[in-house]
Write a protein that holds these residues in place. Sequence first.
Motif, PDB file in Angstrom:
ATOM      1  N   THR A 257      43.868  39.602  27.645  1.00 31.47           N
ATOM      2  CA  THR A 257      43.615  38.035  27.863  1.00 31.47           C
ATOM      3  C   THR A 257      44.902  37.516  28.180  1.00 31.47           C
ATOM      4  O   THR A 257      46.011  37.719  27.596  1.00 31.47           O
ATOM      5  CB  THR A 257      43.453  37.278  26.364  1.00 31.47           C
ATOM      6  N   VAL A 258      44.905  36.697  29.489  1.00 29.54           N
ATOM      7  CA  VAL A 258      46.259  36.227  29.986  1.00 29.54           C
ATOM      8  C   VAL A 258      46.058  34.580  30.067  1.00 29.54           C
ATOM      9  O   VAL A 258      45.261  34.065  30.285  1.00 29.54           O
ATOM     10  CB  VAL A 258      46.231  36.508  31.628  1.00 29.54           C
ATOM     11  N   THR A 259      47.343  34.068  29.352  1.00 28.96           N
ATOM     12  CA  THR A 259      47.203  32.815  29.219  1.00 28.96           C
ATOM     13  C   THR A 259      48.014  32.111  30.350  1.00 28.96           C
ATOM     14  O   THR A 259      49.439  32.694  30.616  1.00 28.96           O
ATOM     15  CB  THR A 259      47.871  32.111  27.646  1.00 28.96           C
ATOM     16  N   ILE A 260      47.678  30.943  31.078  1.00 32.07           N
ATOM     17  CA  ILE A 260      48.395  30.505  32.183  1.00 32.07           C
ATOM     18  C   ILE A 260      48.624  29.106  32.181  1.00 32.07           C
ATOM     19  O   ILE A 260      47.627  28.468  31.858  1.00 32.07           O
ATOM     20  CB  ILE A 260      47.636  30.895  33.600  1.00 32.07           C
ATOM     21  N   GLU A 261      49.954  28.672  32.318  1.00 31.45           N
ATOM     22  CA  GLU A 261      50.201  27.230  31.849  1.00 31.45           C
ATOM     23  C   GLU A 261      50.845  26.630  33.148  1.00 31.45           C
ATOM     24  O   GLU A 261      51.949  27.185  33.460  1.00 31.45           O
ATOM     25  CB  GLU A 261      50.962  27.001  30.516  1.00 31.45           C
ATOM     26  N   ASN A 262      50.348  25.878  33.948  1.00 35.53           N
ATOM     27  CA  ASN A 262      50.848  25.478  34.922  1.00 35.53           C
ATOM     28  C   ASN A 262      51.311  26.446  36.001  1.00 35.53           C
ATOM     29  O   ASN A 262      52.352  26.174  36.740  1.00 35.53           O
ATOM     30  CB  ASN A 262      51.899  24.406  34.826  1.00 35.53           C
ATOM     31  N   GLY A 263      50.254  27.380  36.227  1.00 39.04           N
ATOM     32  CA  GLY A 263      50.514  28.406  37.136  1.00 39.04           C
ATOM     33  C   GLY A 263      51.600  29.684  36.854  1.00 39.04           C
ATOM     34  O   GLY A 263      51.766  30.736  37.529  1.00 39.04           O
ATOM     35  N   ALA A 264      52.105  29.611  35.478  1.00 38.05           N
ATOM     36  CA  ALA A 264      52.789  30.482  35.197  1.00 38.05           C
ATOM     37  C   ALA A 264      52.497  31.334  33.813  1.00 38.05           C
ATOM     38  O   ALA A 264      51.632  30.579  33.016  1.00 38.05           O
ATOM     39  CB  ALA A 264      54.328  29.894  34.536  1.00 38.05           C
ATOM     40  N   VAL A 265      52.541  32.554  33.932  1.00 38.55           N
ATOM     41  CA  VAL A 265      52.078  33.378  32.699  1.00 38.55           C
ATOM     42  C   VAL A 265      52.865  33.123  31.152  1.00 38.55           C
ATOM     43  O   VAL A 265      53.970  33.043  31.326  1.00 38.55           O
ATOM     44  CB  VAL A 265      51.889  34.813  32.898  1.00 38.55           C
ATOM     45  N   THR A 266      52.114  32.529  30.377  1.00 42.31           N
ATOM     46  CA  THR A 266      53.039  32.211  29.260  1.00 42.31           C
ATOM     47  C   THR A 266      52.450  33.170  28.084  1.00 42.31           C
ATOM     48  O   THR A 266      53.143  33.172  27.043  1.00 42.31           O
ATOM     49  CB  THR A 266      52.516  30.823  28.626  1.00 42.31           C
ATOM     50  N   GLY A 267      51.566  34.124  28.219  1.00 44.18           N
ATOM     51  CA  GLY A 267      50.875  34.994  27.187  1.00 44.18           C
ATOM     52  C   GLY A 267      50.240  36.198  27.648  1.00 44.18           C
ATOM     53  O   GLY A 267      49.365  35.763  28.469  1.00 44.18           O
ATOM     54  N   VAL A 268      50.343  37.032  27.064  1.00 44.11           N
ATOM     55  CA  VAL A 268      49.417  38.518  27.394  1.00 44.11           C
ATOM     56  C   VAL A 268      49.183  39.142  26.190  1.00 44.11           C
ATOM     57  O   VAL A 268      49.925  39.434  25.359  1.00 44.11           O
ATOM     58  CB  VAL A 268      49.986  39.353  28.448  1.00 44.11           C
ATOM     59  N   THR A 269      48.116  39.186  25.794  1.00 45.56           N
ATOM     60  CA  THR A 269      47.483  40.112  24.770  1.00 45.56           C
ATOM     61  C   THR A 269      46.288  40.856  25.192  1.00 45.56           C
ATOM     62  O   THR A 269      45.818  40.709  25.892  1.00 45.56           O
ATOM     63  CB  THR A 269      46.753  39.134  23.438  1.00 45.56           C
ATOM     64  N   GLY A 270      46.260  42.052  24.312  1.00 43.15           N
ATOM     65  CA  GLY A 270      45.292  43.256  24.374  1.00 43.15           C
ATOM     66  C   GLY A 270      46.056  44.385  25.062  1.00 43.15           C
ATOM     67  O   GLY A 270      45.163  45.345  25.171  1.00 43.15           O
ATOM     68  N   ASN A 271      47.105  44.248  25.430  1.00 41.96           N
ATOM     69  CA  ASN A 271      47.924  45.415  26.509  1.00 41.96           C
ATOM     70  C   ASN A 271      48.337  46.432  25.230  1.00 41.96           C
ATOM     71  O   ASN A 271      48.773  45.946  24.015  1.00 41.96           O
ATOM     72  CB  ASN A 271      48.701  44.949  27.138  1.00 41.96           C
ATOM     73  N   THR A 272      48.234  47.765  25.677  1.00 47.00           N
ATOM     74  CA  THR A 272      48.678  48.911  24.500  1.00 47.00           C
ATOM     75  C   THR A 272      50.121  49.368  25.016  1.00 47.00           C
ATOM     76  O   THR A 272      50.628  50.109  24.278  1.00 47.00           O
ATOM     77  CB  THR A 272      47.576  49.946  24.209  1.00 47.00           C
ATOM     78  N   CYS A 273      50.327  49.152  26.206  1.00 46.88           N
ATOM     79  CA  CYS A 273      51.455  49.542  26.815  1.00 46.88           C
ATOM     80  C   CYS A 273      52.400  48.528  27.400  1.00 46.88           C
ATOM     81  O   CYS A 273      51.751  47.308  27.781  1.00 46.88           O
ATOM     82  CB  CYS A 273      51.591  50.785  27.603  1.00 46.88           C
ATOM     83  N   PRO A 274      53.638  48.617  27.478  1.00 46.91           N
ATOM     84  CA  PRO A 274      54.690  47.722  28.231  1.00 46.91           C
ATOM     85  C   PRO A 274      54.383  47.282  29.479  1.00 46.91           C
ATOM     86  O   PRO A 274      54.959  46.035  29.921  1.00 46.91           O
ATOM     87  CB  PRO A 274      56.052  47.988  27.721  1.00 46.91           C
ATOM     88  N   ARG A 275      53.421  47.889  30.237  1.00 45.84           N
ATOM     89  CA  ARG A 275      53.360  47.700  31.586  1.00 45.84           C
ATOM     90  C   ARG A 275      52.335  46.254  31.909  1.00 45.84           C
ATOM     91  O   ARG A 275      52.382  45.962  32.909  1.00 45.84           O
ATOM     92  CB  ARG A 275      52.978  48.973  32.519  1.00 45.84           C
ATOM     93  N   GLY A 276      51.576  46.206  30.744  1.00 52.86           N
ATOM     94  CA  GLY A 276      50.511  45.354  31.019  1.00 52.86           C
ATOM     95  C   GLY A 276      50.903  43.743  31.204  1.00 52.86           C
ATOM     96  O   GLY A 276      50.638  43.108  32.145  1.00 52.86           O
ATOM     97  N   PRO A 277      51.971  43.278  30.541  1.00 61.06           N
ATOM     98  CA  PRO A 277      52.356  41.978  30.883  1.00 61.06           C
ATOM     99  C   PRO A 277      52.967  41.981  32.201  1.00 61.06           C
ATOM    100  O   PRO A 277      52.718  40.912  32.951  1.00 61.06           O
ATOM    101  CB  PRO A 277      53.452  41.686  29.879  1.00 61.06           C
ATOM    102  N   LYS A 278      53.540  43.000  32.608  1.00 63.17           N
ATOM    103  CA  LYS A 278      54.105  42.787  34.158  1.00 63.17           C
ATOM    104  C   LYS A 278      52.930  42.764  35.112  1.00 63.17           C
ATOM    105  O   LYS A 278      52.923  42.186  36.075  1.00 63.17           O
ATOM    106  CB  LYS A 278      55.043  43.938  34.491  1.00 63.17           C
ATOM    107  N   TYR A 279      51.970  43.757  35.041  1.00 65.45           N
ATOM    108  CA  TYR A 279      50.859  43.575  36.010  1.00 65.45           C
ATOM    109  C   TYR A 279      50.190  42.106  35.778  1.00 65.45           C
ATOM    110  O   TYR A 279      50.104  41.590  36.910  1.00 65.45           O
ATOM    111  CB  TYR A 279      49.993  44.548  35.387  1.00 65.45           C
ATOM    112  N   ALA A 280      50.002  41.599  34.768  1.00 69.02           N
ATOM    113  CA  ALA A 280      49.397  40.253  34.537  1.00 69.02           C
ATOM    114  C   ALA A 280      50.263  39.485  35.318  1.00 69.02           C
ATOM    115  O   ALA A 280      49.532  38.724  36.077  1.00 69.02           O
ATOM    116  CB  ALA A 280      49.159  39.962  33.119  1.00 69.02           C
ATOM    117  N   HIS A 281      51.469  39.321  35.069  1.00 64.73           N
ATOM    118  CA  HIS A 281      52.291  38.439  35.775  1.00 64.73           C
ATOM    119  C   HIS A 281      52.078  38.520  37.284  1.00 64.73           C
ATOM    120  O   HIS A 281      52.073  37.388  37.948  1.00 64.73           O
ATOM    121  CB  HIS A 281      53.869  38.374  35.413  1.00 64.73           C
ATOM    122  N   ASP A 282      52.347  39.756  37.749  1.00 64.23           N
ATOM    123  CA  ASP A 282      52.218  40.001  39.116  1.00 64.23           C
ATOM    124  C   ASP A 282      50.793  39.733  39.768  1.00 64.23           C
ATOM    125  O   ASP A 282      50.733  38.856  40.732  1.00 64.23           O
ATOM    126  CB  ASP A 282      52.530  41.209  39.510  1.00 64.23           C
TER     127      ASP A 282
END
Length: 125
Positions: free
Chosen positions: A20-45
């Motif tokens: 689940t990715v939270t986006i505020e004004n076009g920027a990623v502000t939160g990522v949940t549900g990932n089990t490894c550290p690569r998830g947030p980077k993927y979500a951001h990209d």
Amino acid sequence: MAVETRIMNCIMCPLGCEMTVTIENGAVTGVTGNTCPRGPKYAHDEVVAPKRMLTSTVRVNGGLLPLVPVVSKTTLPKERILDCAAALRQVIVEAPVSEGQVIVENILGLGVDIVASRSMEVHQE
């Protein structure tokens, strides 16, 4: 302040976490549900600048087959994939072609080479 929530599946490892990715004004502000550290980077990209590999074919003169498969050496901006595919429809190479041979250098000025993903021998009559 516009807040949006997106559900996406991470493709960075075989687990395929649903995030689940939270986006505020076009920027990623939160990522949940990932089990490894690569998830947030993927979500951001994926939110900010999505990229994809391109696989296609180009025509071959004098080859065993009329087409040779090609692939982008690295990822391309998602919004330019169709433009790159259209450019590849205009490309004709001469056999023989070696796997890994650069077919189109720096396609559309994007800094990515298109390379042959298999060899193609010359057709012998």
